[in-house]
Structure formats: structure tokens, C-alpha cells
Design an enzyme around this catalytic site. Structure first.
Site, PDB file in Angstrom:
ATOM      1  N   ASP A   1       0.898  -1.157   0.110  1.00  0.00           N
ATOM      2  CA  ASP A   1       0.042   0.187  -0.098  1.00  0.00           C
ATOM      3  C   ASP A   1       0.836   1.116  -0.048  1.00  0.00           C
ATOM      4  OD1 ASP A   1      -2.582   1.305   2.020  1.00  0.00           O
ATOM      5  OD2 ASP A   1      -2.545   1.726   0.121  1.00  0.00           O
TER       6      ASP A   1
ATOM      7  N   LYS B   1       2.529   3.572  -5.659  1.00  0.00           N
ATOM      8  CA  LYS B   1       1.837   2.402  -6.621  1.00  0.00           C
ATOM      9  C   LYS B   1       2.851   2.136  -7.773  1.00  0.00           C
ATOM     10  CE  LYS B   1      -1.028   3.629  -3.882  1.00  0.00           C
ATOM     11  NZ  LYS B   1      -1.091   2.876  -2.657  1.00  0.00           N
TER      12      LYS B   1
ATOM     13  N   ASP C   1      -3.560  -2.820  -2.557  1.00  0.00           N
ATOM     14  CA  ASP C   1      -4.216  -1.926  -2.437  1.00  0.00           C
ATOM     15  C   ASP C   1      -4.316  -1.102  -3.700  1.00  0.00           C
ATOM     16  OD1 ASP C   1      -5.323   1.041  -0.270  1.00  0.00           O
ATOM     17  OD2 ASP C   1      -6.553  -0.685  -1.528  1.00  0.00           O
TER      18      ASP C   1
ATOM     19  N   GLU D   1     -11.295   4.490  -0.672  1.00  0.00           N
ATOM     20  CA  GLU D   1     -11.556   4.760   0.906  1.00  0.00           C
ATOM     21  C   GLU D   1     -12.637   6.046   1.209  1.00  0.00           C
ATOM     22  OE1 GLU D   1      -8.840   3.824  -0.193  1.00  0.00           O
ATOM     23  OE2 GLU D   1      -7.354   5.355   0.452  1.00  0.00           O
TER      24      GLU D   1
HETATM   25  O1  77Q Z   1      -0.646   7.205  -2.519  1.00  0.00           O
HETATM   26  C1  77Q Z   1      -1.149   6.364  -1.921  1.00  0.00           C
HETATM   27  N1  77Q Z   1      -0.365   5.544  -0.864  1.00  0.00           N
HETATM   28  C2  77Q Z   1       1.024   5.816  -0.773  1.00  0.00           C
HETATM   29  C3  77Q Z   1       1.296   6.756   0.146  1.00  0.00           C
HETATM   30  C4  77Q Z   1       2.967   7.268   0.254  1.00  0.00           C
HETATM   31  C5  77Q Z   1       3.533   5.911   0.611  1.00  0.00           C
HETATM   32  C6  77Q Z   1       5.211   6.303   0.976  1.00  0.00           C
HETATM   33  N2  77Q Z   1       5.812   5.339   1.352  1.00  0.00           N
HETATM   34  C7  77Q Z   1       5.597   4.605   2.485  1.00  0.00           C
HETATM   35  C8  77Q Z   1       6.494   3.331   2.729  1.00  0.00           C
HETATM   36  C9  77Q Z   1       7.221   3.572   1.610  1.00  0.00           C
HETATM   37  C10 77Q Z   1       8.158   2.907   1.108  1.00  0.00           C
HETATM   38  N3  77Q Z   1       8.925   3.140  -0.098  1.00  0.00           N
HETATM   39  C11 77Q Z   1       8.536   4.230  -0.874  1.00  0.00           C
HETATM   40  C12 77Q Z   1       7.258   4.872  -0.416  1.00  0.00           C
HETATM   41  C13 77Q Z   1       6.866   4.623   0.752  1.00  0.00           C
HETATM   42  C14 77Q Z   1      -2.715   6.094  -1.848  1.00  0.00           C
HETATM   43  C15 77Q Z   1      -3.533   7.270  -2.594  1.00  0.00           C
HETATM   44  C16 77Q Z   1      -4.841   7.251  -2.648  1.00  0.00           C
HETATM   45  C17 77Q Z   1      -5.577   8.220  -3.239  1.00  0.00           C
HETATM   46  C18 77Q Z   1      -4.884   9.591  -3.595  1.00  0.00           C
HETATM   47  C19 77Q Z   1      -5.673  10.493  -4.318  1.00  0.00           C
HETATM   48  C20 77Q Z   1      -6.901  10.108  -4.599  1.00  0.00           C
HETATM   49  F1  77Q Z   1      -7.762  11.237  -5.395  1.00  0.00           F
HETATM   50  C21 77Q Z   1      -7.585   9.090  -4.186  1.00  0.00           C
HETATM   51  C22 77Q Z   1      -6.868   8.033  -3.818  1.00  0.00           C
HETATM   52  C23 77Q Z   1      -5.493   6.044  -1.921  1.00  0.00           C
HETATM   53  C24 77Q Z   1      -4.674   5.089  -1.194  1.00  0.00           C
HETATM   54  O2  77Q Z   1      -5.256   4.129  -0.629  1.00  0.00           O
HETATM   55  C25 77Q Z   1      -3.207   5.020  -1.471  1.00  0.00           C
HETATM   56  O3  77Q Z   1      -2.684   4.166  -0.634  1.00  0.00           O
HETATM   57 MG    MG Z   2      -3.949   2.524  -0.358  1.00  0.00          MG
END
Ligand code: 77Q
Ligand code: MG
Length: 215
Positions: free
Chosen positions: A141, A144, A169, A199
Site C-alpha cells: 500500500d 504505486k 491496495d 476509501e
Molecule cells: O498514494 C497512496 N499511498 C502511498 C502513500 C505514500 C507511501 C510512501 N511510502 C511509504 C512507505 C514507502 C516505502 N517506499 C517508498 C514509499 C513509501 C494512496 C493514494 C490514494 C488516493 C490518492 C488520491 C486520490 F484522489 C484517491 C486515492 C489512495 C490510497 O489508498 C493510497 O494508498
Molecule cells: Mg491505499
């Protein structure tokens, strides 16, 4: 310093949820993020899919890529059997700084270990530094565009065994098309798609389960 959204979520939980009760913490994060401020927790709808797949797997060693505020770590830890553990990787310090007290408030800190850093450096160190043999369940998660490279890294590091379950996810929105392509065509996984929604939203999304078939 102005409070962040993530700090506001933590404060709402600390002031309204039942301390030591992971279910109460999960419910209050969902309440705040559906009624006050949207946030990228896996949420209640996809959370029920996570619960179902997690229970079917009944894992001993769990890895999560992307902790955020700790919602999915707490959601999984509340289902972990005795003696099992969950390692969760978070690259953004400000998120780890909220997840830690959130996990402690939920009372699951003895089962959950937050590993701060990038997956590409942490995954290769799991066997040596964190005494991990193999992982039974991986919840993916984080960024992406890292899903595929980190899946290949898990394989390369010998962390997956026959039957290890990956659950990813956001494979529809924001989307992880190359990950879907890889797990569905590599020949190493049996895949199942679980249609759902983003979500706290009615935008379409889905989770993908990929069961490792062994080398
Ligand atoms: O971006 C998402 N998640 C990633 C968050 C940053 C992770 C950073 N990080 C953490 C550990 C790690 C290790 N290595 C590299 C990087 C690392 C996300 C976005 C949406 C979303 C966004 C806008 C919208 F309009 C609709 C939905 C929904 C989700 O469910 C999501 O999960
Ligand atoms: Mg997510």
C-alpha cells in the site's frame, strides 16, 4: 508549527476512542476520515476484504509496505494469532511519527514493529537485521510505482514461500497497472481481483490478491 491532518486524526482517536481497543481505533479513524477529512487509509469497505483474506491466510509473519497512520497495521494486528508479528515499512518520517503513538494507543505495539526507511533498502535486510525467515502475508500500500519492483525484490531475497499471499491496495485507483500485468502473467502467482471503491468515496478501486506458487 501548524498541526497536520495526520496529527488531527491521531488527536481525534486519542480523545474519542477506547484506549487499548484496536477495533475502536479503526472505527474512529474511519469516522473522522469519512466525516471530517479524507485520508488514504485502506478504509472500512476495503478493510473488510483485508480482514477476510487475512483470516483465510492466518499468517505468522506479516509485512506491510506503507504504514501511513497505522490504520491497516492495527486492523491486521487485531487479528494476529499469539506469537505472530507484523513488520510495517514507512518511508515518510512524519507519517511514522503519527503511526507509532496510534499503534501504542490501540495496544498492539508488542505485535507491530515500524521500520522507517525505503523498501528497497529494508527488504534486503529483513532476514539478517530483523530475523525474518519468510513472510506469509504482505499488504502492499505504498508508492504505486514501487509495487512491481518491490514484489520482484521480495522474490529475489527469498522472502516468499509457496502459498505466501500478496494483497495490493489501489490496483484500479490510483492504479498499479504494471503490478497487475506482472503478477497475472509471470506464471509465479495465482491472482484474484476484489472490486471495491476508493476509501470514503464512490470512485471505483480494487484490491488484488496474488498467491506465490513457489520458485
Ligand atoms: O498514494 C497512496 N499511498 C502511498 C502513500 C505514500 C507511501 C510512501 N511510502 C511509504 C512507505 C514507502 C516505502 N517506499 C517508498 C514509499 C513509501 C494512496 C493514494 C490514494 C488516493 C490518492 C488520491 C486520490 F484522489 C484517491 C486515492 C489512495 C490510497 O489508498 C493510497 O494508498
Ligand atoms: Mg491505499
Amino acid at each position: 508549527m501548524a498541526q497536520s491532518k495526520e496529527q488531527r486524526i491521531l488527536e481525534f482517536v486519542q480523545e474519542n476512542a477506547v484506549k487499548g481497543d484496536p477495533q475502536s481505533v479503526v472505527e474512529h479513524i474511519d469516522k473522522y476520515c469519512s466525516q471530517k477529512e479524507w485520508a488514504m487509509n485502506v478504509g472500512d469497505e476495503k478493510g473488510l476484504i483485508l480482514d477476510k483474506v487475512f483470516k483465510e491466510t492466518n499468517p505468522t509473519t506479516v509485512l506491510e509496505l506503507g504504514t501511513y497512520c497505522g490504520y491497516s497495521a492495527i486492523r491486521m494486528a487485531r487479528l494476529l494469532k499469539k506469537g505472530s508479528r507484523l513488520l510495517t515499512v514507512e518511508m515518510q518520517p512524519e507519517h511514522a511519527a503519527v503511526a507509532k503513538p496510534m499503534i501504542e494507543f490501540a495496544g498492539v505495539q508488542d505485535k507491530v514493529q515500524i521500520l522507517e526507511g525505503a523498501t528497497e533498502t529494508i527488504i534486503p535486510s529483513l532476514k539478517t537485521k530483523y530475523e525474518v525467515d519468510q513472510v506469509d502475508f504482505v499488504f502492499i500500500d505504498h508508492f504505486k510505482n514501487f509495487y512491481t519492483s518491490d514484489t520482484k525484490l521480495l522474490e529475489k531475497c527469498g522472502l516468499l514461500k509457496k502459498g505466501s499471499v500478496l494483497l495490493a491496495d489501489n490496483v484500479v485507483y490510483p492504479g498499479a497497472p504494471d503490478f497487475l500485468e506482472y503478477v497475472r502473467t509471470s506464471g509465479h502467482y495465482d491472482c484474484t481481483n476484489y472490486p471495491s471503491h476508493v476509501e470514503y468515496s464512490d470512485k471505483l478501486d480494487a484490491m488484488e490478491k496474488a498467491v506465490f506458487k513457489g520458485n
